[in-house]
Write an enzyme that holds these catalytic residues in place. Structure first.
Site, PDB file in Angstrom:
ATOM      1  N   ALA A  65       0.910  -1.133   0.104  1.00  0.00           N
ATOM      2  CA  ALA A  65      -0.044   0.041   0.072  1.00  0.00           C
ATOM      3  C   ALA A  65       0.758   1.387  -0.192  1.00  0.00           C
ATOM      4  O   ALA A  65       1.973   1.083   0.330  1.00  0.00           O
ATOM      5  CB  ALA A  65      -0.933  -0.142   1.293  1.00  0.00           C
ATOM      6  N   GLY A 109      -0.311  -5.221   0.561  1.00  0.00           N
ATOM      7  CA  GLY A 109      -1.259  -4.998  -0.164  1.00  0.00           C
ATOM      8  C   GLY A 109      -1.211  -5.811  -1.630  1.00  0.00           C
ATOM      9  O   GLY A 109      -2.365  -6.281  -2.188  1.00  0.00           O
ATOM     10  N   GLU A 112      -1.602  -9.286  -1.154  1.00  0.00           N
ATOM     11  CA  GLU A 112      -3.009  -9.579  -0.711  1.00  0.00           C
ATOM     12  C   GLU A 112      -3.940  -9.563  -2.296  1.00  0.00           C
ATOM     13  O   GLU A 112      -4.850 -10.117  -2.487  1.00  0.00           O
ATOM     14  CB  GLU A 112      -3.595  -8.505   0.084  1.00  0.00           C
ATOM     15  CG  GLU A 112      -2.802  -8.645   1.361  1.00  0.00           C
ATOM     16  CD  GLU A 112      -3.375  -7.769   2.369  1.00  0.00           C
ATOM     17  OE1 GLU A 112      -4.150  -8.082   3.644  1.00  0.00           O
ATOM     18  OE2 GLU A 112      -3.001  -6.570   2.338  1.00  0.00           O
ATOM     19  N   GLU A 132       3.751  -6.258   6.955  1.00  0.00           N
ATOM     20  CA  GLU A 132       2.922  -5.015   7.797  1.00  0.00           C
ATOM     21  C   GLU A 132       3.370  -4.759   8.908  1.00  0.00           C
ATOM     22  O   GLU A 132       3.622  -3.568   9.412  1.00  0.00           O
ATOM     23  CB  GLU A 132       1.578  -5.278   7.719  1.00  0.00           C
ATOM     24  CG  GLU A 132       0.931  -5.052   6.265  1.00  0.00           C
ATOM     25  CD  GLU A 132       0.775  -6.205   5.467  1.00  0.00           C
ATOM     26  OE1 GLU A 132       0.109  -6.413   4.337  1.00  0.00           O
ATOM     27  OE2 GLU A 132       1.518  -7.380   5.517  1.00  0.00           O
TER      28      GLU A 132
END
Length: 257
Positions: A65, A109, A112, A132
């Site tokens: 992200a 992300g 994911e 993370e």
């Protein structure tokens, strides 16, 4: 339709979507995620699309992200924005097959997002990870749930708790990816796989996708629990320190609060 963060092309009943934020290693921000959903929904409705391929650059599928976009957000802001929640739910509802073609970094992300696809093929240069924890947060787009289902509890715990990366060979052994190709051949080989799917009945491919997804059990409850924990981390000092350290390129000094 033209996009600022994507390159989209349709050829031989395959829609190829390429993430295109090279200056940020394709880091996911709200604009990219919104445009990605728009492109995927358009492909879903397009009678000339029977399979979708999602890829990035040679250097990175997506490196996570965009920390700069979310670092200063509060718990309340994250909770009510439901960051990426609606986008991931829309992607999960798509019925046409989606293949992730991963080269280079596929982290946080990005990992994911790849796991949101129906299966992953990768280049021998691929690096997967859910780091993370280094930012003082947990995964928020399904990382704790999907990675555990794909590679098992032990390896998932290892990756989430240490933040280490998994290379392409380990990813294939663990079941995270279905096939590994030399980097120079990745896209061509992925398009060959897509063409095999294109040849099948679209009614049957939709049925197969639904059947396999049902086998994953009560995934939705786990995803909601994970997302709420992700939101909660933005109420901690350690989240602010972790993301500040990331942007300042230094080691974080966590204080457990």
């Amino acid at each position: 339709m033209a996009y600022d963060t994507l390159i989209v092309q349709v050829e031989d009943y395959v829609t190829l979507i390429r993430l295109n934020r090279p200056e940020a290693l394709n880091a996911l921000n709200q604009k990219l995620m919104q445009e990605l959903v728009q492109a995927l929904v358009a492909a879903e409705k397009d009678i000339n699309t029977r399979c979708i391929v999602l890829t990035g650059s040679d250097k990175a599928f997506a490196a996570g992200a965009d920390v700069k976009e979310i670092a200063d957000k509060t718990y309340t802001e994250i909770l009510f924005d439901d960051l990426y929640g609606s986008e991931t739910e829309q992607i999960m509802r798509l019925r046409k097959p989606i293949i992730a073609a991963v080269s280079g970094y596929c982290l946080g992300g990005g990992c994911e997002l790849a796991m949101l696809c129906d299966f992953i093929v990768c280049a021998d240069t691929a690096k997967f990870g859910q780091p993370e924890i280094n930012l003082g947060i947990v995964a928020g787009m399904g990382g704790t749930q999907r990675l555990t289902r794909l590679v098992g509890k032990s390896k998932s715990m290892d990756m989430h708790l240490t933040g280490r990366f998994m290379d392409s060979a380990e990813a294939e052994r663990a079941g995270l990816v279905s096939r590994v190709f030399p980097a120079k051949d990745l896209l061509a080989e992925t398009m060959k796989i897509a063409q095999k799917i294109v040849e099948k009945s679209m009614v049957t491919t939709a049925a197969v996708k639904e059947c396999v997804n049902v086998s994953q059990g009560d995934l939705n409850s786990g995803l909601l629990f994970e997302r709420r924990m992700f939101h909660a981390m933005f109420a901690t000092e350690d989240q602010k320190e972790g993301m500040a350290a990331f942007m300042e390129k230094r080691q974080p000094q966590f204080r457990d609060r």
